[in-house]
Design an enzyme around this catalytic site. Structure first.
Site, PDB file in Angstrom:
ATOM      1  N   ASP A 236      37.006  45.199  49.378  1.00 26.99           N
ATOM      2  CA  ASP A 236      37.829  46.174  50.078  1.00 26.99           C
ATOM      3  C   ASP A 236      37.662  46.112  51.585  1.00 26.99           C
ATOM      4  O   ASP A 236      36.545  46.088  52.110  1.00 26.99           O
ATOM      5  CB  ASP A 236      37.490  47.589  49.590  1.00 26.99           C
ATOM      6  CG  ASP A 236      37.710  47.744  48.099  1.00 26.99           C
ATOM      7  OD1 ASP A 236      38.752  47.268  47.626  1.00 26.99           O
ATOM      8  OD2 ASP A 236      36.854  48.324  47.414  1.00 26.99           O
TER       9      ASP A 236
ATOM     10  N   GLU B  25      47.484  51.597  40.039  1.00 30.48           N
ATOM     11  CA  GLU B  25      46.086  51.179  40.106  1.00 30.48           C
ATOM     12  C   GLU B  25      45.284  52.292  40.778  1.00 30.48           C
ATOM     13  O   GLU B  25      45.593  52.689  41.905  1.00 30.48           O
ATOM     14  CB  GLU B  25      45.958  49.876  40.900  1.00 30.48           C
ATOM     15  CG  GLU B  25      44.547  49.346  40.986  1.00 30.48           C
ATOM     16  CD  GLU B  25      44.437  48.087  41.828  1.00 30.48           C
ATOM     17  OE1 GLU B  25      43.302  47.716  42.169  1.00 30.48           O
ATOM     18  OE2 GLU B  25      45.479  47.476  42.160  1.00 30.48           O
TER      19      GLU B  25
END
Length: 258
Positions: free
Chosen positions: A56, A45
């Protein structure tokens, strides 16, 4: 290609490992991709940095800030990816604004030209995925969908109905980051998704060690996504040998899981 590769590996009894690498976190970040592949990654990824991420946590945010400070852009990431080829599928993760700004048709074309097989767009809900999914499908680009611990069974069924590549089970409510102990929701979400889809089920967010990776596959997942635990080591300046040791430990734990 992403779904086919992962399905075939799962059919051979292999537990799946997908490390996350932030593009541009280091000027030689492509060597980090090579390293995780050599250590047993089944797909990789790649994060494209975004100025205002919603999923995040601190480690990946910091990695993204470093990348942006180096002048990394979506097109520069894809250009660098075009310069290399990898023996495993590549999945790009970023936020929809970048693709919307680029234009959907151009975005899917550039992604496929760069050897990308799948995309994760965490802020694009299934109610709004139609235009993107149609264009991506024509380009043979698979769109991975996420399922959180708060997802109802009715919505889970709707999500897996449009999912491609694999289903990304979010291990806990909150942003990405390492956890000293595996959240109960990580094993619960694995067991919850598994009977409702034939796609591979991978659990991410909070997977920080080999023991935690083994626990989620023993609960029913087909594999794990590991991001913050790897990137934290990169940001600390650990050597390639140390990074390889960490990824190899996750790989070994998955292989030995019951």
């Amino acid at each position: 290609m992403l779904e086919t590769v992962l399905q075939n590996l799962r059919g051979q009894g292999r537990r799946l490992l997908v490390p996350y690498v932030m593009a541009g976190v280091d000027p030689d970040w492509l060597s980090l991709v090579d390293l995780v592949v050599e250590c047993g990654a089944d797909a990789v990824e790649i994060g494209i940095p975004f100025s205002d991420p919603s999923m995040d946590g601190p480690v990946i945010q910091r990695a993204g800030e470093l990348s942006l400070a180096r002048g990394v852009t979506p097109l520069s990431v894809l250009s660098e990816l075009r310069s290399r080829s990898f023996s495993v599928p590549v999945v790009v993760m970023t936020y929809y604004n970048l693709f919307h700004h680029m234009g959907i048709e151009r975005a899917v074309t550039e992604l496929r030209r760069s050897g990308v097989d799948g995309v994760i767009i965490p802020d694009l809900p299934i109610e709004e995925v139609g235009e993107w999914r149609t264009a991506a499908g024509k380009a043979q680009l698979e769109t991975v969908q996420l399922v959180s611990p708060a997802t109802s069974l009715e919505r889970l069924d709707a999500i897996v109905a449009v999912a491609e590549g694999f289903v990304y089970g979010v291990g806990l409510m909150g942003v990405t980051g390492e956890r000293a102990e595996l959240a109960d929701t990580a094993t619960a979400i694995a067991a919850r998704i598994r009977p409702r889809t034939s796609l591979p089920v991978l659990i991410g967010i909070g997977i920080s060690s080999g023991a935690q990776a083994a626990a989620v596959v023993e609960a029913g997942a087909d594999g794990v996504v590991v991001g913050s635990a790897l990137l934290r080591r990169v940001l600390e300046g650990q050597s390639p040998t140390e990074l390889a040791s960490f990824v190899s430990e996750i790989r070994s734990s998955l292989d030995q899981a019951r």
